[in-house]
Design a protein around this motif. Structure first.
Motif, PDB file in Angstrom:
ATOM      1  N   ASP A 108      26.260  53.127  49.791  1.00 34.58           N
ATOM      2  CA  ASP A 108      26.258  52.873  51.230  1.00 34.58           C
ATOM      3  C   ASP A 108      27.110  51.636  51.492  1.00 34.58           C
ATOM      4  N   GLU A 109      27.267  51.282  52.757  1.00 32.31           N
ATOM      5  CA  GLU A 109      28.144  50.166  53.120  1.00 32.31           C
ATOM      6  C   GLU A 109      27.670  48.839  52.532  1.00 32.31           C
ATOM      7  N   THR A 110      26.371  48.627  52.469  1.00 32.13           N
ATOM      8  CA  THR A 110      25.841  47.386  51.913  1.00 32.13           C
ATOM      9  C   THR A 110      26.218  47.262  50.440  1.00 32.13           C
ATOM     10  N   ALA A 111      26.084  48.338  49.685  1.00 32.05           N
ATOM     11  CA  ALA A 111      26.437  48.315  48.265  1.00 32.05           C
ATOM     12  C   ALA A 111      27.928  48.076  48.086  1.00 32.05           C
ATOM     13  N   VAL A 112      28.742  48.721  48.908  1.00 28.35           N
ATOM     14  CA  VAL A 112      30.193  48.541  48.820  1.00 28.35           C
ATOM     15  C   VAL A 112      30.550  47.084  49.121  1.00 28.35           C
ATOM     16  N   SER A 113      29.889  46.470  50.097  1.00 29.51           N
ATOM     17  CA  SER A 113      30.185  45.067  50.417  1.00 29.51           C
ATOM     18  C   SER A 113      29.778  44.145  49.263  1.00 29.51           C
ATOM     19  N   PHE A 114      28.662  44.433  48.587  1.00 28.13           N
ATOM     20  CA  PHE A 114      28.266  43.645  47.403  1.00 28.13           C
ATOM     21  C   PHE A 114      29.323  43.741  46.308  1.00 28.13           C
ATOM     22  N   ILE A 115      29.817  44.940  46.074  1.00 32.24           N
ATOM     23  CA  ILE A 115      30.821  45.138  45.018  1.00 32.24           C
ATOM     24  C   ILE A 115      32.115  44.420  45.370  1.00 32.24           C
ATOM     25  N   ARG A 116      32.544  44.517  46.619  1.00 32.67           N
ATOM     26  CA  ARG A 116      33.775  43.818  47.038  1.00 32.67           C
ATOM     27  C   ARG A 116      33.626  42.309  46.909  1.00 32.67           C
ATOM     28  N   ALA A 117      32.446  41.785  47.275  1.00 29.67           N
ATOM     29  CA  ALA A 117      32.213  40.344  47.153  1.00 29.67           C
ATOM     30  C   ALA A 117      32.192  39.929  45.689  1.00 29.67           C
ATOM     31  N   ALA A 118      31.614  40.762  44.839  1.00 25.40           N
ATOM     32  CA  ALA A 118      31.559  40.437  43.413  1.00 25.40           C
ATOM     33  C   ALA A 118      32.946  40.473  42.784  1.00 25.40           C
ATOM     34  N   LYS A 119      33.813  41.333  43.264  1.00 22.11           N
ATOM     35  CA  LYS A 119      35.170  41.417  42.713  1.00 22.11           C
ATOM     36  C   LYS A 119      35.967  40.147  43.023  1.00 22.11           C
ATOM     37  N   ARG A 120      35.637  39.480  44.128  1.00 18.25           N
ATOM     38  CA  ARG A 120      36.364  38.258  44.506  1.00 18.25           C
ATOM     39  C   ARG A 120      35.905  37.044  43.708  1.00 18.25           C
ATOM     40  N   GLN A 121      34.715  37.111  43.086  1.00 19.14           N
ATOM     41  CA  GLN A 121      34.189  35.997  42.305  1.00 19.14           C
ATOM     42  C   GLN A 121      34.824  36.003  40.909  1.00 19.14           C
ATOM     43  N   PRO A 122      35.175  34.830  40.384  1.00 17.94           N
ATOM     44  CA  PRO A 122      35.691  34.808  39.010  1.00 17.94           C
ATOM     45  C   PRO A 122      34.565  35.077  38.014  1.00 17.94           C
ATOM     46  N   LEU A 123      34.916  35.699  36.915  1.00 21.94           N
ATOM     47  CA  LEU A 123      33.912  35.976  35.884  1.00 21.94           C
ATOM     48  C   LEU A 123      33.539  34.690  35.170  1.00 21.94           C
ATOM     49  N   PRO A 124      32.273  34.530  34.805  1.00 24.62           N
ATOM     50  CA  PRO A 124      31.873  33.334  34.055  1.00 24.62           C
ATOM     51  C   PRO A 124      32.508  33.386  32.658  1.00 24.62           C
ATOM     52  N   PRO A 125      32.718  32.225  32.039  1.00 24.40           N
ATOM     53  CA  PRO A 125      33.315  32.225  30.702  1.00 24.40           C
ATOM     54  C   PRO A 125      32.394  32.904  29.700  1.00 24.40           C
ATOM     55  N   ASP A 126      33.002  33.530  28.703  1.00 25.88           N
ATOM     56  CA  ASP A 126      32.231  34.218  27.673  1.00 25.88           C
ATOM     57  C   ASP A 126      31.703  33.180  26.701  1.00 25.88           C
ATOM     58  N   ARG A 127      30.402  32.995  26.702  1.00 26.34           N
ATOM     59  CA  ARG A 127      29.795  31.990  25.833  1.00 26.34           C
ATOM     60  C   ARG A 127      29.070  32.626  24.652  1.00 26.34           C
ATOM     61  N   SER A 128      29.229  33.917  24.468  1.00 25.51           N
ATOM     62  CA  SER A 128      28.488  34.590  23.410  1.00 25.51           C
ATOM     63  C   SER A 128      28.900  34.079  22.026  1.00 25.51           C
ATOM     64  N   ARG A 129      30.155  33.606  21.877  1.00 27.89           N
ATOM     65  CA  ARG A 129      30.613  33.108  20.581  1.00 27.89           C
ATOM     66  C   ARG A 129      30.028  31.730  20.272  1.00 27.89           C
ATOM     67  N   HIS A 130      29.509  31.052  21.287  1.00 28.12           N
ATOM     68  CA  HIS A 130      29.027  29.687  21.103  1.00 28.12           C
ATOM     69  C   HIS A 130      27.512  29.593  21.023  1.00 28.12           C
ATOM     70  N   ARG A 131      26.840  30.733  21.014  1.00 32.18           N
ATOM     71  CA  ARG A 131      25.380  30.701  20.961  1.00 32.18           C
ATOM     72  C   ARG A 131      24.894  30.382  19.556  1.00 32.18           C
ATOM     73  N   LEU A 132      23.747  29.700  19.521  1.00 25.84           N
ATOM     74  CA  LEU A 132      23.099  29.430  18.238  1.00 25.84           C
ATOM     75  C   LEU A 132      22.364  30.687  17.814  1.00 25.84           C
ATOM     76  N   PRO A 133      22.335  30.982  16.535  1.00 27.81           N
ATOM     77  CA  PRO A 133      21.599  32.167  16.090  1.00 27.81           C
ATOM     78  C   PRO A 133      20.097  31.995  16.332  1.00 27.81           C
ATOM     79  N   ASP A 134      19.453  33.131  16.626  1.00 26.88           N
ATOM     80  CA  ASP A 134      17.996  33.087  16.832  1.00 26.88           C
ATOM     81  C   ASP A 134      17.307  32.742  15.538  1.00 26.88           C
ATOM     82  N   ALA A 135      16.269  31.902  15.644  1.00 26.92           N
ATOM     83  CA  ALA A 135      15.542  31.478  14.431  1.00 26.92           C
ATOM     84  C   ALA A 135      14.596  32.525  13.954  1.00 26.92           C
TER      85      ALA A 135
END
Length: 135
Positions: A108-135
């Motif tokens: 619906d229009e609300t969902a389309v507006s959420f997707i368009r707004a999300a496309k304009r936001q920059p992606l957060p940096p990938d921090r998965s390589r910097h995580r500490l291993p689970d104990a």
């Protein structure tokens, strides 16, 4: 292999033992069904149904115990019934896991507006390589 063949082999073709085995197996199957219905009614808050099904279940449980004590050879076929039931359930769940249940999505229009707004936001940096291993 078909169940009658398995039963014939398991009980050395003794018809009397097979009859006791089938009786015990079916009684165990029906007993498990009555307990399942009782638990379902209890979980849904159906007090009258829980009491009624609980009474029926207790009768079947009693009859199953008496039958098993009187004819213990029936435990073999009861175990086969239970194993077959569990195996069928597992296979069914495994097959359903891979089903594609949604063929398409209409936004619906609300969902389309959420997707368009999300496309304009920059992606957060990938921090998965910097995580500490689970104990």
């Amino acid at each position: 292999m078909e169940p009658p063949f398995l039963v014939t082999v398991a009980f050395n073709a003794d018809v009397e033992q097979q009859a006791g085995a089938y009786a015990t197996g079916l009684l165990a199957l029906i007993t498990s069904a009555t307990v399942t219905v009782t638990l379902s009614a209890h979980r849904r808050g159906q007090r009258a149904a829980s009491v009624a099904f609980g009474l029926i279940s207790s009768i079947f449980i009693y009859r199953t115990v008496v039958t098993i004590v009187g004819r213990p050879e029936g435990l073999k076929i009861a175990a086969l019934f239970i194993v077959a039931l569990v195996a069928t359930s597992v296979v069914s769940h495994l097959l359903r896991q891979t089903e594609l249940r949604v063929k398409r999505v209409i936004l619906d229009e609300t969902a389309v507006s959420f997707i368009r707004a999300a496309k304009r936001q920059p992606l957060p940096p990938d921090r998965s390589r910097h995580r500490l291993p689970d104990a």
